[in-house]
Design a protein around this motif. Structure first.
Motif, mmCIF file in Angstrom:
data_model
loop_
_atom_site.group_PDB
_atom_site.id
_atom_site.type_symbol
_atom_site.label_atom_id
_atom_site.label_comp_id
_atom_site.label_asym_id
_atom_site.label_seq_id
_atom_site.Cartn_x
_atom_site.Cartn_y
_atom_site.Cartn_z
ATOM 1 N N CYS A 407 -1.560 0.385 0.805
ATOM 2 C CA CYS A 407 -0.723 0.084 -0.366
ATOM 3 C C CYS A 407 -0.071 1.352 -0.912
ATOM 4 N N CYS A 410 4.012 0.019 -4.674
ATOM 5 C CA CYS A 410 5.437 -0.240 -4.919
ATOM 6 C C CYS A 410 5.634 -1.297 -5.998
ATOM 7 N N CYS A 413 4.562 -6.813 -5.126
ATOM 8 C CA CYS A 413 3.716 -8.023 -5.150
ATOM 9 C C CYS A 413 3.651 -8.570 -6.569
HETATM 10 S S1 SF4 Z 1 3.639 -5.119 -2.284
HETATM 11 FE FE1 SF4 Z 1 1.770 -4.776 -3.448
HETATM 12 S S2 SF4 Z 1 0.178 -4.586 -1.911
HETATM 13 FE FE2 SF4 Z 1 2.122 -4.290 -0.859
HETATM 14 S S3 SF4 Z 1 2.435 -2.083 -0.878
HETATM 15 FE FE3 SF4 Z 1 3.511 -2.908 -2.642
HETATM 16 S S4 SF4 Z 1 2.021 -2.728 -4.290
HETATM 17 FE FE4 SF4 Z 1 0.890 -2.528 -2.410
#
Ligand code: SF4
Ligand code: SF4
Ligand code: SF4
Lengths: 781, 170
Positions: A407, A410, A413
């Motif tokens: 992770c 970012c 999610c």
């Molecule tokens: S979408 Fe969520 S789980 Fe995937 S890298 Fe980004 S923060 Fe991490």
């Protein structure tokens, strides 16, 4: 003018001769050779799209549509896209009418889903049992089909009789859907009237479907003692071959249960289900198990426990085939609604289909014959189960930690999660070995495994598979139960609650229905139900909502179904069954009108709905409504005069029906007894209300059980609950309490002093108590 | 595209019109210009530090407060006077040009939101965007709300808290 009843002759239908004596209802059972019994038919037998429009306008005057566009634009025809923000589209439509049009479309989809389902069932069951198979609901139920009686004006006696009602629904649905076409309706209120009609057709379609399956498949017929059945992922025996049924149509699941029984295989295989198919299979055979509501779907498929996945219709993941392939599970589609590109093997020999499936010659099968589905599913599951049990489907716990380390924080999610769940923090915690946050999101379905986060993750972190694995940590705890869907309320139960309802000892009937698009998991919904049960309300429930209530245990480890009776009585928790069983909710309100007020049903929609709106203290709660079916269900019960409280996600349905307490003129009522139009009160205040939090929803639900004709004793008790709950969640006596005190006798003793202060402050004056409050025969009728 | 002004939940994008991204300075200008502003606090404003920030901002600009959901209790316990409405109820009133405002002294011209549930607040803002042309909406959440007329951008907590602090000065 009040509609005048017209005398119609019953044709071949053997309608019950309906006679009334004071204080009781005497219904003469007709004999086989009854010759053309007379039915006193009201003004709206088989109402057309516009026949109930004047009733709708009364509702809409009081409960104006409130729109929240999900989109500023319309893209329904090639003139578009049209931007409707402060402008009209190329066809002339404005934003309000466009919202209402989309609402109508959603209600048509929902209603068609139920009626299509009913059509499938009816044809299948007539094929199995014959047109003349009798509709007998047992001695406790005289009004077998209250909606049908009101709308069609007839009582079905045999399966074949249901066809006429279904034909009527289908005809209406075509007109309603056609009204969505570009270049026609331009009034949002008229679109809403049509949406209300679509909702009503939804109610009727469901009644037809449930009635057909109850009688033909011998499901519980209003049985308060229906057995407790197993619920929860932890109840599934993973050592056995497992068949999972997803969707809403009982037929394939019933086919499987029959095959196992006929071949003495019941002990050898596990049959379980997700969504209403699960509920209905357990109504048919209590040995089946319920995995849980729709929120379990993706994570259970990912867990790889199911060897064979049978899909029928509605609310199934459309990528089920792709997901099943990941762990070599085999998918069989079983209805025309969902064919998934699979080869049609309906006419093939079962053994040949089995061989093609297990040898990977086909990627799945479409089998439109429930009996054949039963044989194929059982044989395939037994053949592949051993082999599959060696395939590893989920990451190990230490792999989860490694995956989480990918992770990059970012945040995407979190951003794409429809429920705004802090998944990133949970993943980050997992990367340090702390799985508790993911576990918290897993428990109670705070994350309902829609998979959007996983789709978005730039690091391809398999969030759902991780969640599925984490769920396995406490499998033993995920064992619950639910009372098998009992179907309708018995007439005799309705008679018994007369006095307690009038006196307020039963302050209301609350229906927990709908899907699991909950803003913060299911436990708060179960606790809300518990709150009302403890306060002597009758709680009825259906579908995924009924499962949610079963998934909560008290400190002693007991579920609500173990703690409360299944009877329609104070503190009764009545699981009526699946989505189609929702028909019994307006159904029981109609029965109340018929039994207590002796209102004839046939062709008499408006009078019945008027009675329910003004007198039956019932309120629906659809805290996690997500589907178009839920939109149709709520709109349908609204037309009968039953208010519904929905959760925050339901604001995306685009339309609510809200009352305005500051517009006193909208609350006027006609007292049919004194023939006077008098100032009423905002009861019920709203017809479709979206709350943000469960506390707000709880208080509003108690308030929406108030009705203009409450006796003073009843009003006292209802206000007492409203105030108690308001104090609990808001900390004060509600400021609007003075609006609901009609005369001094309405004031709950416990709060008398405080309320008197508010009344003085508001310069309150006693009001007339209506004897027979009604919206009918008002000026302008 | 500038990440700060893609709606926090990107799919709430409704059409060509997007909110104006504002700094605390512009937001304050809007408040100063308003004749009858109103502050609406949603259920996320039940938690600290947002409770204190909301109270202090309301005091600084003398904003009457509506609390939605069951947020009322939190402020009651702090001795702060608010009026409780369901978020859909207050928005329903606001979209009616005939409504006479919270105190019955006239309609509000600026409505400031803090602490609504993102997706539901977005729906409410959409209602006002479409059906309340007489009202300007401003959101002070840490998420960009494209359905508002003016909104703070998407921010991390630290930056947002600085923004909220700035809202308390002239
Ligand atoms: S979408 Fe969520 S789980 Fe995937 S890298 Fe980004 S923060 Fe991490
Ligand atoms: S249906 Fe009307 S509003 Fe929609 S795209 Fe066509 S012209 Fe535009
Ligand atoms: S699976 Fe869906 S509900 Fe669960 S965290 Fe991901 S996006 Fe949210």
């Amino acid at each position: 003018m009040a509609p005048k009843p017209k005398e119609l002759k019953g044709d071949f239908w053997k309608t019950k001769d309906f006679k009334i004596s004071i204080g009781d209802i005497i219904q003469k059972k007709e004999t086989e050779n009854t010759d053309e019994p007379l039915v006193s038919m009201g003004p709206t037998q088989k109402p057309s799209v516009t026949d109930l429009r004047s009733w709708d306008m009364k509702l809409l005057d009081r409960y104006e549509p409130f729109y929240s566009p999900l989109c500023d634009m319309c893209c329904l025809c090639t003139y578009g896209k049209c931007d409707l923000l402060g402008k009209k589209g190329a066809c002339g439509i404005d934003a309000a009418a466009q919202q209402a049009r989309i609402v109508l479309l959603a209600c048509c989809i929902g209603s068609a889903a139920h009626s299509g389902h009913a059509r499938h069932l009816l044809e299948y069951l007539i094929g199995k049992k014959g047109e003349d198979f009798p509709i007998e609901m047992g001695i406790g139920i005289d009004i077998e089909a209250p909606i049908m009686r009101t709308l069609i004006g007839k009582t079905p006696k045999k399966l074949g009789d249901l066809k006429e009602a279904l034909d009527y629904v289908e005809e209406q649905m075509i007109h309603l859907l056609s009204a969505c076409h570009t270049g026609q309706e331009g009034s949002s209120r008229d679109f809403e009237s049509k949406a209300l009609h679509a909702g009503l057709m939804d109610n009727l379609g469901k009644e037809i479907g449930d009635l057909a399956q109850i009688v033909a498949l011998d499901m519980p017929k209003g049985d308060a003692q229906a057995p407790l059945v197993e619920l929860g992922i932890g109840t599934i025996n993973r050592e056995k071959p497992v068949i999972l049924c997803i969707g809403h149509n009982v037929a394939p699941g019933a086919g499987i249960m029959d095959y196992l029984e006929e071949h003495n295989l019941e002990e050898d295989l596990e049959v379980c289900g997700i969504c209403c198919a699960a509920i209905d299979i357990t109504r048919y055979n209590k040995n089946a198990k319920i995995v849980g509501p729709i929120s379990k779907q993706l994570r259970f498929i990912r867990s790889g426990v199911a060897d064979v996945i049978i899909v029928d219709e509605q609310c199934i993941r459309t990528d089920v085939l792709e997901e099943a392939k990941k762990n070599n599970a085999i998918v069989t589609a079983t209805t025309d609604k969902m064919c998934l590109g699979l080869p049609n093997k309906t006419d093939e020999y079962p053994d040949k289909i089995v061989s093609q499936l297990i040898n990977n010659q086909i990627e799945g099968a479409l089998i439109l014959d429930p009996e054949k589905v039963g044989e194929v599913a059982a044989k395939v599951a037994m053949k592949i189960s051993k082999e599959r049990s060696r395939t590893k489907t989920l990451p190990d716990l230490d792999e989860i930690i490694e995956l989480a380390k990918e992770c990059t924080e970012c945040e995407w999610c979190d951003r794409v999660c429809p429920n705004s769940i802090p998944m990133m923090d949970a993943v980050m915690a997992a990367s340090t070995g702390d799985l508790s946050q993911m576990q918290r999101l897993y428990n109670n379905d705070i994350c309902y495994s829609c998979g959007r986060c996983e789709q978005e993750c730039p690091r391809n972190i398999p969030i759902i598979s991780m969640m599925a694995k984490i769920g396995e940590i406490n499998l033993q705890d995920q064992k619950y139960n639910i009372r098998a869907g009992r179907g309708p309320v018995q007439d005799i139960e309705v008679r018994r609650i007369g006095a307690p309802i009038v006196l307020g000892d039963i302050p209301g009937v609350i229906a927990f229905v709908g899907c699991t698009n909950y803003p913060d998991g299911g436990e708060e919904v179960a606790k809300m139900a518990e709150e009302f049960l403890e306060r002597n309300y009758i709680v009825v429930t259906t579908g995924c909502g009924a499962m949610t209530l079963g998934e909560y245990k008290d400190e002693e480890g007991k579920t609500l179904y173990e703690r409360y009776s299944g009877s329609f009585e104070a503190k009764g928790l009545v699981n009526m069954g699946s989505c189609v069983s929702n028909a019994h909710i307006p159904g029981v309100a109609i029965k109340i009108a018929n039994i207590f007020a002796k209102k004839p049903l046939e062709g008499n929609f408006e009078e019945i709905a008027d009675y329910i709106l003004n007198r039956v203290g019932a309120c629906g709660v659809a805290w996690g409504a997500y589907s178009q079916k839920a939109a149709a269900i709520a709109t349908g019960v609204n037309r009968w005069g039953i208010p519904v409280v929905v959760g925050p996600h339901a604001s995306k349905y685009r339309r609510l029906f809200l009352g305005r307490t500051d517009k006193e003129e909208t609350w006027q009522i006609n007292d049919l007894r004194s023939k006077e139009v008098i100032n009423g009160e905002p009861a019920p205040e709203h017809l479709l209300y979206a709350a943000e939090t469960i506390g707000e929803a709880t208080v509003m639900t108690a308030k929406l059980c108030l009705r203009p004709n409450d006796t003073s004793k009843g009003r006292q008790l209802k206000l007492n609950h409203y105030i108690d709950l308001h104090k609990k969640y808001f900390g004060t006596i509600p400021e609007d309490i003075y609006k609901f005190v009609r005369v001094q006798k309405d004031i709950p003793i416990t709060y008398k002093r405080d309320i008197m202060e508010i009344l003085d402050e508001k310069n309150w004056k006693p009001r007339k108590l209506p004897q027979e409050p009604s919206l009918m025969d008002m000026e302008g009728d | 595209m500038n990440e700060r002004i893609i709606p926090w939940q990107p799919t709430v994008i409704a059409g060509p019109k997007q909110a104006l991204m504002v700094t605390p300075e512009t937001a304050k200008m809007m408040v100063k210009k308003a004749k009858r502003p109103l502050l609406i606090l949603g259920p996320l404003a039940k938690e600290e530090p947002l409770v204190t920030h909301s109270i202090e901002i309301s005091e600084k600009w003398d904003l009457p407060i509506v609390t939605t959901a069951d947020t009322f209790k939190t402020y009651l316990e702090k001795g702060v006077k608010t009026k409780a409405y369901g978020v859909v109820e207050i928005i329903n009133l606001l979209k009616d040009p005939e409504w006479n405002g919270l105190e019955g002294e006239g309609h509000h011209d600026l409505v400031i939101f803090i602490g609504g549930i993102y997706y539901m607040a977005s729906q409410g803002l959409s209602s006002l965007k479409h059906f309340a042309p007489h009202i300007t909406t401003l959101t002070l959440c840490k998420y960009f709300h494209s359905n508002a007329d003016a909104s703070f951008p998407n921010m991390k907590d630290e930056e947002w808290l600085i923004y909220l602090e700035k809202m308390k000065t002239d």
